[in-house]
Each structure stands twice: as C-alpha cells, then as structure tokens.
Scaffold this motif. Structure first.
Motif, mmCIF file in Angstrom:
data_model
loop_
_atom_site.group_PDB
_atom_site.id
_atom_site.type_symbol
_atom_site.label_atom_id
_atom_site.label_comp_id
_atom_site.label_asym_id
_atom_site.label_seq_id
_atom_site.Cartn_x
_atom_site.Cartn_y
_atom_site.Cartn_z
ATOM 1 N N GLY A 481 53.019 55.229 42.009
ATOM 2 C CA GLY A 481 51.650 55.543 41.629
ATOM 3 C C GLY A 481 50.991 54.475 40.784
ATOM 4 N N PHE A 482 51.795 53.546 40.231
ATOM 5 C CA PHE A 482 51.239 52.468 39.412
ATOM 6 C C PHE A 482 51.242 51.191 40.252
ATOM 7 N N PRO A 483 50.148 50.429 40.235
ATOM 8 C CA PRO A 483 50.070 49.240 41.103
ATOM 9 C C PRO A 483 51.001 48.117 40.643
ATOM 10 N N ARG A 484 51.569 47.419 41.613
ATOM 11 C CA ARG A 484 52.377 46.251 41.270
ATOM 12 C C ARG A 484 51.485 45.082 40.858
ATOM 13 N N THR A 485 50.328 44.988 41.492
ATOM 14 C CA THR A 485 49.360 43.947 41.137
ATOM 15 C C THR A 485 47.951 44.519 41.221
ATOM 16 N N ILE A 486 47.050 43.920 40.467
ATOM 17 C CA ILE A 486 45.622 44.176 40.654
ATOM 18 C C ILE A 486 44.914 42.832 40.553
ATOM 19 N N SER A 487 43.724 42.755 41.106
ATOM 20 C CA SER A 487 42.956 41.518 41.017
ATOM 21 C C SER A 487 41.492 41.852 40.807
ATOM 22 N N GLY A 488 40.773 40.903 40.261
ATOM 23 C CA GLY A 488 39.349 41.092 40.033
ATOM 24 C C GLY A 488 38.746 39.880 39.363
ATOM 25 N N GLU A 489 37.415 39.814 39.400
ATOM 26 C CA GLU A 489 36.722 38.700 38.748
ATOM 27 C C GLU A 489 36.728 38.904 37.236
ATOM 28 N N LEU A 490 36.910 37.804 36.503
ATOM 29 C CA LEU A 490 36.916 37.859 35.048
ATOM 30 C C LEU A 490 35.495 37.777 34.504
ATOM 31 N N ILE A 491 35.138 38.761 33.685
ATOM 32 C CA ILE A 491 33.875 38.759 32.943
ATOM 33 C C ILE A 491 34.230 38.493 31.487
ATOM 34 N N PHE A 492 33.690 37.435 30.902
ATOM 35 C CA PHE A 492 34.112 36.994 29.573
ATOM 36 C C PHE A 492 33.058 37.311 28.516
ATOM 37 N N CYS A 493 33.483 38.032 27.472
ATOM 38 C CA CYS A 493 32.645 38.299 26.293
ATOM 39 C C CYS A 493 33.319 37.621 25.107
ATOM 40 N N PRO A 494 32.854 36.421 24.719
ATOM 41 C CA PRO A 494 33.614 35.567 23.805
ATOM 42 C C PRO A 494 33.530 35.905 22.319
ATOM 43 N N GLN A 495 32.779 36.919 21.938
ATOM 44 C CA GLN A 495 32.599 37.200 20.510
ATOM 45 C C GLN A 495 33.860 37.811 19.894
ATOM 46 N N ASN A 496 34.324 37.231 18.800
ATOM 47 C CA ASN A 496 35.416 37.828 18.046
ATOM 48 C C ASN A 496 34.918 39.058 17.292
ATOM 49 N N LEU A 613 35.864 33.339 38.210
ATOM 50 C CA LEU A 613 37.315 33.182 38.335
ATOM 51 C C LEU A 613 37.954 34.503 38.729
ATOM 52 N N ASN A 614 38.833 34.445 39.700
ATOM 53 C CA ASN A 614 39.562 35.643 40.114
ATOM 54 C C ASN A 614 40.952 35.630 39.482
ATOM 55 N N ALA A 615 41.326 36.755 38.892
ATOM 56 C CA ALA A 615 42.643 36.877 38.268
ATOM 57 C C ALA A 615 43.503 37.847 39.058
ATOM 58 N N ILE A 616 44.768 37.506 39.183
ATOM 59 C CA ILE A 616 45.753 38.420 39.781
ATOM 60 C C ILE A 616 46.753 38.784 38.682
ATOM 61 N N ILE A 617 46.848 40.069 38.378
ATOM 62 C CA ILE A 617 47.788 40.528 37.363
ATOM 63 C C ILE A 617 48.992 41.126 38.067
ATOM 64 N N ASN A 618 50.137 40.534 37.838
ATOM 65 C CA ASN A 618 51.387 40.993 38.440
ATOM 66 C C ASN A 618 52.167 41.743 37.365
ATOM 67 N N PHE A 619 52.158 43.075 37.445
ATOM 68 C CA PHE A 619 52.814 43.887 36.421
ATOM 69 C C PHE A 619 54.335 43.838 36.547
ATOM 70 N N GLU A 620 54.824 43.581 37.747
ATOM 71 C CA GLU A 620 56.269 43.511 37.958
ATOM 72 C C GLU A 620 56.861 42.290 37.251
ATOM 73 N N LYS A 621 56.121 41.178 37.292
ATOM 74 C CA LYS A 621 56.593 39.941 36.670
ATOM 75 C C LYS A 621 55.985 39.704 35.286
ATOM 76 N N SER A 622 55.042 40.581 34.883
ATOM 77 C CA SER A 622 54.367 40.460 33.575
ATOM 78 C C SER A 622 53.661 39.108 33.432
ATOM 79 N N ILE A 623 52.843 38.796 34.415
ATOM 80 C CA ILE A 623 52.079 37.547 34.375
ATOM 81 C C ILE A 623 50.654 37.783 34.864
ATOM 82 N N ILE A 624 49.763 36.893 34.454
ATOM 83 C CA ILE A 624 48.398 36.825 34.983
ATOM 84 C C ILE A 624 48.247 35.452 35.624
ATOM 85 N N GLN A 625 47.759 35.424 36.853
ATOM 86 C CA GLN A 625 47.517 34.154 37.526
ATOM 87 C C GLN A 625 46.022 33.960 37.701
#
Length: 659
Positions: A481-496, A613-625
């Motif tokens: 039920g939990f995805p191995r990967t997800i992908s999507g465009e990055l929207i950046f809000c740079p304010q700390n 920029l498109n990001a691929i998050i791989n939850f199995e490997k704990s990485i973002i590409q």
C-alpha cells in the motif's frame, strides 16, 4: 553500527522492528513508552480518545494524569473540568494526582515514573526534565497521547543527537541554572534545535541531581527535544537515598501508592538492583555517531542572568548588578527550580533579612512533598517570615495563570524556565531569568544583584559538526500500500523559518467549517498569494530551514495536502509541524543538501519558484534523484509508512484499537 545512549534506550521501547534491526537517528519507529503523562490538557485529550472509538486504556498502568497548571482557578467551570478528569482517570484505572499534589514533571521524578534507562513521554514540552535522571523524556502532542492511551504506542522519528561534553567543575555559588543559561545564551544560533542531547564529560560528576534536572528541563528553551544525563554513581546514590527516604518516612498522604511497610512500586531495592545489572548497557558505544559535539568548560562560568525577554541573551552577574536594575517582582516557582535544594538555597540567603519593601517575592514548591520537607527543615518559614508570598504547588505565574503576574511596565526576575514576552503576564513587562540564589538575593536587594566578587572569565566553549557516511544506509522494506517511488516537479519556497501563519493564515484557524477545497484555496496566502496559481496536483514542495515554525495549527499541513502537494522536503522542520503532518498522513522529508543546491541555482529573491526539475524519490533505497544527482534521506520506516497508508494517526489508531 555503534549506538548512542539515546539510541539504546529507544531500541528498548521500539516495537514492530525487522529482525536484527538496529535503531539510529533519523529512523521512523513505533514506540511503546514506559509512561505517558498528561496534565490539565487531559481535558482536551479525552474527547480525542473517545472520537477514535476507544472504550478503555490499552494499559492503565502506562497512563499518569496530574493536574498542575490552572490550580489557582476556583471557578465552577474549572473545578468541573477537574472533576471530569478525575472521574475519567478513576473509571479507566489510570494513576491520578489531584491539584495541589504538585507539578506533573516533579511528580514523575518523585514517584519513579521517570526511571533511568527508560523512555517516558508527556504532552508538555518540559518532559525533557526526565533526562536529569537518565530517562529519555520527550514531548508529544495531544493526538499522540490519545493514541498511546488507546493502543499503548505512537510513532517517533529518532532526532539527530548532539554530544555536550562538560569539562571542569563549577565555582562555588554557580549552579545548574547558570549552566543552562550559558548554554542557551552562548550557543544561541539554534545549534541544538530539534536535536536530542547526551551530556558527557568529567564535569558531569560534579553536578548533583538537582542541577541535572534543571539543565535537562530548560534544554527545552535551548531548542532540544530531549536531554539525557548518564546513569552514573551520582545518580545511583540519589536513587538509593530516595528509596530510603520513602521507606523511612512513609510520606503518608503524599506518595500515592506506598504500602504500610514503606514499599513503593517503583522506588524499591529490587528495581535499583536490576538497574545496577544493566549499567554496562546504558552507555554509548565507542565510535557512536553524533551529528554535533559541543564542549563547555564549567569552570569558566559565573552566575548569569538571562534576558530581558529572551533566553538567547545573557549577562554575567558581575556586570548586570552594576546597572542596579530595579525589580518589582521575584519568583521562586515552577518545575525547573522549586525543589527542596532551591528553597534551601533561597532561605539560607534570605535568613534574618526582609524582602525589599517595593518587591513582591512569590514562592511555590514543585510539589506538596517539597513543601512538607521545606517546612520540616524550617526553610519555608524563613522565607515567609522575610515577606515571601506563598502559592500552591503548581505552574501558576510561570505559565501566566493565577496570582502574581507581571503587570504593564513591571520588571521581574524569576527562577522559571521561560522569559518570553508576555509569558508571565503583560507583554509590556520585562522578565529576566536567574538561579534561585540570584533571585533571592535580588528580592532582598530590590534590584538584580548577587554577592559575587570573583574576577571575570571568558566562557570556554567549542562546537564541531559531524557528517554521517551515506554508505551507512540500507534497503528499506516497503509494506503493501506504500509506494516504492514517487515523482513530481519540485516547487521551491526558499524562505527560512516559514511559519504556520504564512502557510495557513491565523484568521481561518478556528473556522472549523472550512472544507478541504477551501483550505487548499487559502494555502500560503500570507506567504505568497500567487502560490496557489503556481502549483499543480502532484508537485513536491521544497521548503528551507525550520519549515512550519510558529503555532501548532494542523491546517498548515492539511491545506498543502488538500492542494495536491504529494509531500514536503525541507532542510529542517519545526518538530510540531512534522508531527502534525505525519499525524494527518502527510509525509515530510529532510534533505538539506537538496535545499542548498536549489538555493545556489535559484537564489532566494522569489517567494515561490517553479523549478522545472523532476524529482524521483526512491523510498526503498532512501534516496532522491534530481537529474543525475543523488541525495540520501533518512529511511521512511514501517511506522511512518503505516500512518501514511492509514491517512493519519487517528485512522491508524482505529485500525489498531485494543478491544
């Protein structure tokens, strides 16, 4: 891999682990704490508990309820609230301590709930205090408390861990309160924000348990989520003395569940002996990883005063006393510094003298036991005879409730833990923090003062940041039920420090009729009105550092979820925001390296940046590409996966109710 002391304690309380899984900082886990404490906010936890369909406590012996915040309020409304809480506790079989018994955190120490080498949580930020006795104490939110009541457990992400090495010894007249004031004021750039702390070093042996409790308690104001002292000879001797004290005196009418032979269910010889057998395992492994290492030389500290109106600013008493800052009120109250040792210190300073004519000096014991012992030893009477004004054992003016609050234009010096603007009364008042000794001396002087004639020393402190080897990560099991990967465009809000009011305006917070669509329509309205027109469903939001700071409104998480944002990545999150997000089935991921790269590429001028920029998050490997670059992230373990699949903590509890 080697473990820190905190990781070892967490390992004992983690459930549902994979075979041979070793807990480390960053892991999402399901925890079964030894105890959970709630106070006046029990009144808000009860309806949450009932709304999820719970009929009984999963483990009545795990639940502690202590009324301590608004105990001076004798209105029928508050008394009725207290009656309902007591009735609930008795009906459910929970341990209950009525108003007047003392501040909940002090009770947790006196009654042995906070036990060395265990994990205890409370729906109050000062549960850090339990670390003074080698117990991992950490705060939770009310939804977590309801979940633990119903199932015995909740989720936790093990925070990054800092080692604070204390060297040298304190000069005479310097206390644990001065140590934590210096830590907050010297390392004042959020060095330990949302971290857990382990205190180490030869200097620890010179700190008594009262000093340790004070330092651990006020580590909350330093920004830490927990602060644990070692289980050493000083602590073991204290446990023996405490056990004998209970056994010999009986404390009739004070200790709640002591039998006629002086046997206490938690403070007893058998439990202490068992702890002695575990001592070797209650130490950090050699080469355990700490995200940061801080060093402080205790011998370089003199009494310090914190403020005004912030713990990030401090002045040595040798300097501030020259200014002769007139005070209107002085306070020896609260869970941080109202124990027997503190009252004794104040009494010894004030004996034979009088509180200055223009000063009101308020005193409140941390518990009824503290008051009883203070009276037996004559300390309490000494303070009263000098003109101190007694208050019942509770939070009172520390939280801005009851008698003795600061009024417009007044100046107060307090042995409490917070001097935030308006915390102890009027926002137009000025508040300083200091040790019980400085507070008492100031009360009789009429201005901030203390007898200190030693030469000034420069504070000796260092800090080092350590980076973890990315190769230490391993493959994570993904549940159905939990995805191995997800992908999507990055929207950046740079304010700390993007706060929750910027994410979800305060004017909508208490409009309970807002639909998901309406929440989505006003998301980021105060930060960037154009945000809602820039993002699309399926995007991944990247924030900066301390994302979600400010108030605890849950809608700051749900509004982004309803807008179609898949998840939020940030350099760091406000811990309450993170808990609210996960509790509502909305994932958060920390990846400071990605944030730094986006800041370098896009800058910080625009509020909302559609990166392309498109990001691929791989939850199995704990990485973002992102393109060809790989970023490591903390593993999203089973506990977090279950919450996301269920749609949040309340739904997860319903699926796991013990009937």
């Amino acid at each position: 891999m080697p473990q820190t002391l905190i990781e070892k304690i967490v390992q004992k309380h983690a459930i549902g682990l994979n075979p041979n899984q070793t807990i480390h900082s960053g892991d999402y886990i399901s925890i079964q704490p030894a105890y959970v404490m709630t106070h006046d906010n029990t009144g808000a936890v009860i309806p949450k508990f009932k709304s999820i369909g719970a009929k009984k406590l999963a483990n009545p012996r795990q639940v502690v309820i202590a009324l301590d915040h608004d105990i001076q309020n004798k209105s029928e409304k508050n008394l009725e609230k207290y009656r309902k809480i007591e009735e609930f506790a008795k009906q459910m079989g929970a341990d209950f301590y009525p108003a007047g018994r003392g501040i909940g955190h002090q009770i947790m120490i006196e009654e042995g709930y906070a036990w060395p080498g265990t994990m205890v949580v409370a729906s109050d930020s000062h549960s850090n205090m339990y670390g003074g006795v080698g117990c991992l104490g950490t705060p939770i939110v009310r939804t977590d408390a309801a979940a633990i009541w119903a199932t015995g457990r909740t989720w936790w992400q093990v925070p990054p861990i800092v080692k604070v090495e204390l060297r040298g010894n304190l000069q005479n007249g310097v206390t644990g309160k001065d140590v934590i004031i210096v830590l907050c004021g010297y390392f004042n750039n959020d060095e330990v924000l949302n971290h857990a702390i382990e205190f180490t070093g030869e200097g620890v042996q010179y700190l008594d348990i009262n000093d340790r409790l004070t330092i651990a308690n006020m580590s909350t104001e330093w920004g830490a989520l927990a602060a644990v002292f070692p289980v050493d000879n000083v602590l073991m001797n204290w446990l023996e003395n405490r056990s004998n004290f209970i056994k010999n005196r009986g404390l009739e009418g004070v200790t709640s569940d002591i039998d006629g032979n002086g046997f206490h269910p938690r403070f007893n010889e058998k439990r202490i002996k068992k702890l002695e057998e575990e001592l070797e395992n209650l130490k950090a492994d050699k080469d355990a990883h700490y995200s940061k290492e801080l060093i402080l030389d205790l011998s370089s500290i003199e009494p310090y005063v914190s403020g005004p109106n912030t713990v990030k600013q401090m002045l040595p008493i040798s300097e501030i006393k020259k200014e002769k800052i007139k005070i209107d009120k002085a306070y020896l109250v609260s869970c941080v510094n109202s124990r027997l040792e503190d009252i004794a210190t104040a009494a010894n300073i004030i004996r034979g003298k009088k509180v200055a004519e223009h000063v009101k000096f308020y005193i409140s014991p941390a518990s009824s036991e503290v008051q009883k012992e203070s009276e037996r030893l004559g300390y309490w009477q000494t303070l009263i005879e000098a003109g101190a004004i007694p208050l019942p054992p509770g939070c009172g003016p520390c939280i801005g409730l009851g008698e003795g609050l600061l009024q417009d234009g007044e100046v107060g010096i307090s042995a409490t833990n917070r001097n935030f603007k308006g915390r102890m009364g009027s926002p137009n008042a000025i508040a300083y923090l200091a040790s019980p000794a400085v507070v008492a001396y100031s009360a009789i002087s009429g201005y901030i003062n203390y007898e200190w004639n030693e030469p000034r020393k420069n504070i000796i402190g260092e800090i080092k940041t350590n980076f973890k080897n990315d190769s230490d990560t391993s493959t994570i099991h993904i549940i159905e039920g939990f995805p191995r990967t997800i992908s999507g465009e990055l929207i950046f809000c740079p304010q700390n420090n993007l706060n929750t009011d910027g994410i979800y305006p305060g004017k909508y917070t208490y409009n309970d009729d807002m639909t998901p669509e309406e929440q989505a329509n006003v998301v980021m309205e105060n930060y960037d009105p154009e945000f809602k027109n820039i993002v699309k469903k399926g995007d991944i939001l990247v924030g900066a550092y301390n994302f979600g700071t400010g108030s605890s409104r849950e809608q700051a998480a749900t509004a982004l979820k309803y807008k179609g944002i898949q998840l939020v990545i940030a350099g760091s999150f406000n811990e309450t925001y993170k808990r609210n997000a996960i509790n509502n089935g909305f994932l958060t991921i920390e990846c400071p390296q990605l944030v730094e790269d986006l800041k370098k590429k896009f800058g910080s001028d625009k509020l909302t940046i559609k990166t392309g920029l498109n990001a691929i998050i791989n939850f199995e490997k704990s990485i973002i590409q992102v393109n060809e670059k790989i970023y490591s992230i903390s593993p999203i373990g089973k506990a977090a996966q279950e919450l996301i699949i269920a749609g949040g903590l309340e739904n997860w509890v319903k699926l796991n109710l013990i009937t």
